[in-house]
Design an enzyme around this catalytic site. Structure first.
Site, PDB file in Angstrom:
ATOM      1  N   LYS A  49       9.742 -16.345 -10.420  1.00 23.54           N
ATOM      2  CA  LYS A  49       8.957 -15.267 -10.995  1.00 23.54           C
ATOM      3  C   LYS A  49       7.862 -15.840 -11.890  1.00 23.54           C
ATOM      4  O   LYS A  49       8.117 -16.669 -12.761  1.00 23.54           O
ATOM      5  CB  LYS A  49       9.848 -14.332 -11.812  1.00 23.54           C
ATOM      6  CG  LYS A  49       9.078 -13.194 -12.464  1.00 23.54           C
ATOM      7  CD  LYS A  49       9.990 -12.324 -13.312  1.00 23.54           C
ATOM      8  CE  LYS A  49       9.184 -11.254 -14.050  1.00 23.54           C
ATOM      9  NZ  LYS A  49      10.045 -10.419 -14.909  1.00 23.54           N
ATOM     10  N   ASN A  82       0.843  -1.202   0.000  1.00 26.51           N
ATOM     11  CA  ASN A  82       0.000   0.000   0.000  1.00 26.51           C
ATOM     12  C   ASN A  82       0.873   1.245   0.000  1.00 26.51           C
ATOM     13  O   ASN A  82       2.102   1.157   0.028  1.00 26.51           O
ATOM     14  CB  ASN A  82      -0.969  -0.021   1.191  1.00 26.51           C
ATOM     15  CG  ASN A  82      -0.247  -0.094   2.518  1.00 26.51           C
ATOM     16  OD1 ASN A  82       0.577   0.758   2.847  1.00 26.51           O
ATOM     17  ND2 ASN A  82      -0.563  -1.133   3.297  1.00 26.51           N
ATOM     18  N   LYS A  88     -14.988   0.409  14.221  1.00 27.86           N
ATOM     19  CA  LYS A  88     -13.734  -0.279  14.532  1.00 27.86           C
ATOM     20  C   LYS A  88     -13.387  -0.124  16.008  1.00 27.86           C
ATOM     21  O   LYS A  88     -12.916  -1.065  16.652  1.00 27.86           O
ATOM     22  CB  LYS A  88     -12.615   0.298  13.656  1.00 27.86           C
ATOM     23  CG  LYS A  88     -11.285  -0.437  13.749  1.00 27.86           C
ATOM     24  CD  LYS A  88     -10.293   0.159  12.737  1.00 27.86           C
ATOM     25  CE  LYS A  88      -8.954  -0.563  12.784  1.00 27.86           C
ATOM     26  NZ  LYS A  88      -8.001   0.000  11.791  1.00 27.86           N
TER      27      LYS A  88
END
Length: 401
Positions: free
Chosen positions: A289, A209, A338
């Site tokens: 890969k 991220n 949350k």
């Protein structure tokens, strides 16, 4: 906040950020602080001593060889007069001389001759700040008891972007004001997680991220400045360990961060989970890969990662828990949900996007706890971290005594 009648010796070394120190003197004087200014020869190339004299109402000293002032050992008088010494800006050259105990001008002599706490506000090019020699000098100064304020990250006068900007005058003023009280987290052990997590797909690719880790690192530094013993668990970021942090643990994946945090939490009074932990990871990681096949799709099967806050909350005894909620929409409802669902003591919610949150030098937070909330308006992440830590300390004392 009061600085009334407090005696502040402001040292100004050579650098373009010296112009900010003029505003700093004004802000200190607004709180009735007594301010005396000492400049290096290099600093006078950027701002005239006359400017600081007009703002402080006191003569400005530049040279150790001022015959009139030194007839009565003026530098010793100044060294004894000061309750706090703040050098802003503190250049790379000045940090190096202080780290090695040199006293070849008035400002460095004063820093060595005074028993007053020394605060340093670095200002330099981001590459200079990251240089191993500068970081080694910072580590030495920290061992000698110097306190660092900043630097902040952002655009610099040279056009570079990164860490090295001097904190804003109001941030330095507030830090000095806070230094005259009992440190908010003195004697407390604070655990902070920061940065992203990366989940490998194969040896080349990963899922991650946009978290830079800057907010979490600022929180760790602010907690250290508040007197806490800080452990920082950091995801894969290119950031130097903040001054004052006692221990740093580097991890890559969510599972590694989960294990590191749970292990360190056993000795923590407060946990601030500022890391952007990945919710999912690939079920299988290829040892080689993965190759592209024309006309075919690559399907990844994802497994849920362990939840750090939920794992801590489920324990019978756990630290005071502070979570983060970075959301693109419905920020308040998601954050409050949350807070309840994970049994947190406090949550810091921030809107991602619009120049806030990830990949930004600024941020804004809304704090929620069981019976209250507080807005922390947009400002630098360093200043925001100080405000957050102050709120956490307040709520911790209320909840845990």
């Amino acid at each position: 906040m009061s600085l009334a009648q407090r005696r502040i010796l402001l040292g100004v070394s050579g650098g373009i950020a010296a112009y900010k120190s003029c505003e700093l003197v004004r802000r200190l004087r607004d709180l009735d602080a007594e301010v005396r200014v000492v400049m290096t020869e290099g600093a006078t190339r950027f701002v005239s001593p006359t400017t600081f004299q007009a703002l402080s109402g006191q003569p400005v000293r530049v040279s150790l060889w001022d015959a009139q002032a030194e007839a009565a050992m003026g530098h010793i008088e100044l060294a004894r007069w000061a309750e706090r010494i703040l050098v802003a800006p503190a250049s790379a050259d000045l940090l190096a001389r202080l780290a090695h105990g040199l006293a070849d001008d008035l400002l460095s002599t004063l820093c060595l001759a005074s028993a007053a706490p020394l605060y340093l506000a670095p200002a330099m090019n981001q590459q200079m700040w990251a240089h191993p020699a500068v970081q080694a000098n910072i580590a030495t100064l920290h061992r000698h008891g110097a306190r660092f304020l900043g630097p902040a990250a952002g655009e610099q006068a040279c056009g570079d972007v990164g860490s090295g900007r001097m904190l804003e005058p109001h941030e330095l003023r507030d830090a000095l004001a806070a230094s005259f009280g009992e440190p908010l987290l003195a004697g407390r052990r604070v655990l902070v997680s920061a940065g992203p997590t990366y989940e490998d797909i194969d040896p080349v690719r990963f899922i991650g991220n946009r978290s830079s880790g800057k907010m979490g690192f600022a929180v760790a530094e602010a907690a250290a400045q508040a007197g806490a013993e800080v452990t920082l668990v950091a995801g894969p970021v290119g950031l130097a360990t903040p001054a004052g942090v006692a221990r740093r643990i580097d991890v890559r994946s969510a599972a590694q961060m989960h294990a590191a945090v749970l292990a360190a939490a056993a000795q923590a009074d407060i946990y601030i989970g500022a890391a952007a932990v990945g919710d999912y990871r690939p079920q299988e990681v290829s040892a080689q890969k993965l190759k592209k096949r024309d006309g075919s799709e690559l399907v990844l099967h994802l497994a849920e990662n362990p939840d750090i806050l939920a794992s801590l909350s489920a324990q019978t005894a756990h630290p005071f828990l502070v979570g983060f909620a970075a959301e693109t929409h419905d920020v308040a409802s998601y954050a409050q949900g949350k807070l309840r669902h994970k049994g947190l003591d406090m949550i810091a919610a921030n809107q991602v996007g619009g120049g806030l949150g990830f990949e930004s030098a600024d941020n804004a937070l809304t704090l929620y706890w069981a019976d209250g909330a507080a807005e922390l308006p947009r400002t630098s992440k360093a200043e925001l971290a100080r405000q957050l830590v102050a709120r956490v300390a307040e709520r911790y004392r209320t909840a845990r005594g």
